[in-house]
Design an enzyme around this catalytic site. Sequence first.
Site, short mmCIF file in Angstrom:
data_model
loop_
_atom_site.label_atom_id
_atom_site.label_comp_id
_atom_site.label_asym_id
_atom_site.label_seq_id
_atom_site.Cartn_x
_atom_site.Cartn_y
_atom_site.Cartn_z
N LYS A 132 1.02 -1.07 -0.02
CA LYS A 132 -0.07 -0.05 0.05
C LYS A 132 0.82 1.15 0.04
O LYS A 132 0.66 2.10 -0.83
CB LYS A 132 -0.87 0.15 1.25
CG LYS A 132 -1.93 1.25 1.10
CD LYS A 132 -2.48 1.25 2.53
CE LYS A 132 -1.87 2.16 3.24
NZ LYS A 132 -2.37 2.33 4.81
N ASP A 150 -6.32 1.39 0.69
CA ASP A 150 -6.31 1.56 2.12
C ASP A 150 -7.54 1.20 2.65
O ASP A 150 -8.36 0.75 1.97
CB ASP A 150 -5.76 2.88 2.52
CG ASP A 150 -6.84 3.88 2.12
OD1 ASP A 150 -7.84 3.65 1.47
OD2 ASP A 150 -6.85 5.29 2.34
#
Length: 222
Positions: A132, A150
């Site tokens: 991420k 996220d």
Amino acid sequence: MTAEAKKRAPKKLSKREINEVLRILEEEHGGSKTALNYQSPFQLLVATMLAAQSTDKRVNMITPKLFQDYPDAASMSRLSEEELQEYIKTVGLYKAKAKHILQTSKILAAQYDGDIPATREALMQLPGVGRKTANVVLSIAKRVPAIAVDTHVFRVSNRIGLARADNVLETEKQLMQNIPREKWSNAHHWLIWHGRKICRARNPLCDQCPVAHLCLYRRQNG
Ligand code: SF4
């Protein structure tokens, strides 16, 4: 919604519906960018590492002083763990983050002349940098198309029906299939801001939502 109507609700969005969702999200949130404050790719990487298990708002409270005193990888790499911990102790997991940021700063100063790598694979080799974080800095700092999933992107895209997956990796894969490549980086921001403002984790504001007529969650739950 009756059980019968719920059964009739579609299980996935059509291509046309996906494009319409993207058009509306762009109209609502176009021009949105990361809430993190930074002045360089290195600072964005550090801020993004700090934001894990914390909030952008909290990170923005500590980075002005940190980046003023130690603006680049070379200067930050000379800090001790204890010194860095003192700067970042108000964010979650600060001890582990201090260790990773220092190790990463040393590598960047020694091997990348203070810049950050331009591929996800190389970024993920850095201590404390997961997929991420790598996707966030790649798309923002290096303008490499990527979709960082996220908590907001995961929740919102799966509610709307831009993805139908129970984990972030599969969600990222489906978003990459469903969203045109040139929109990946921007769509990441649109979904985050939609999640923050409207499609909140608890009590989403469906009655105010501009994509409610297309959203699968809404159509299936009434
Ligand atoms: S309709 Fe509700 S669940 Fe769907 S995107 Fe909007 S706020 Fe989220």
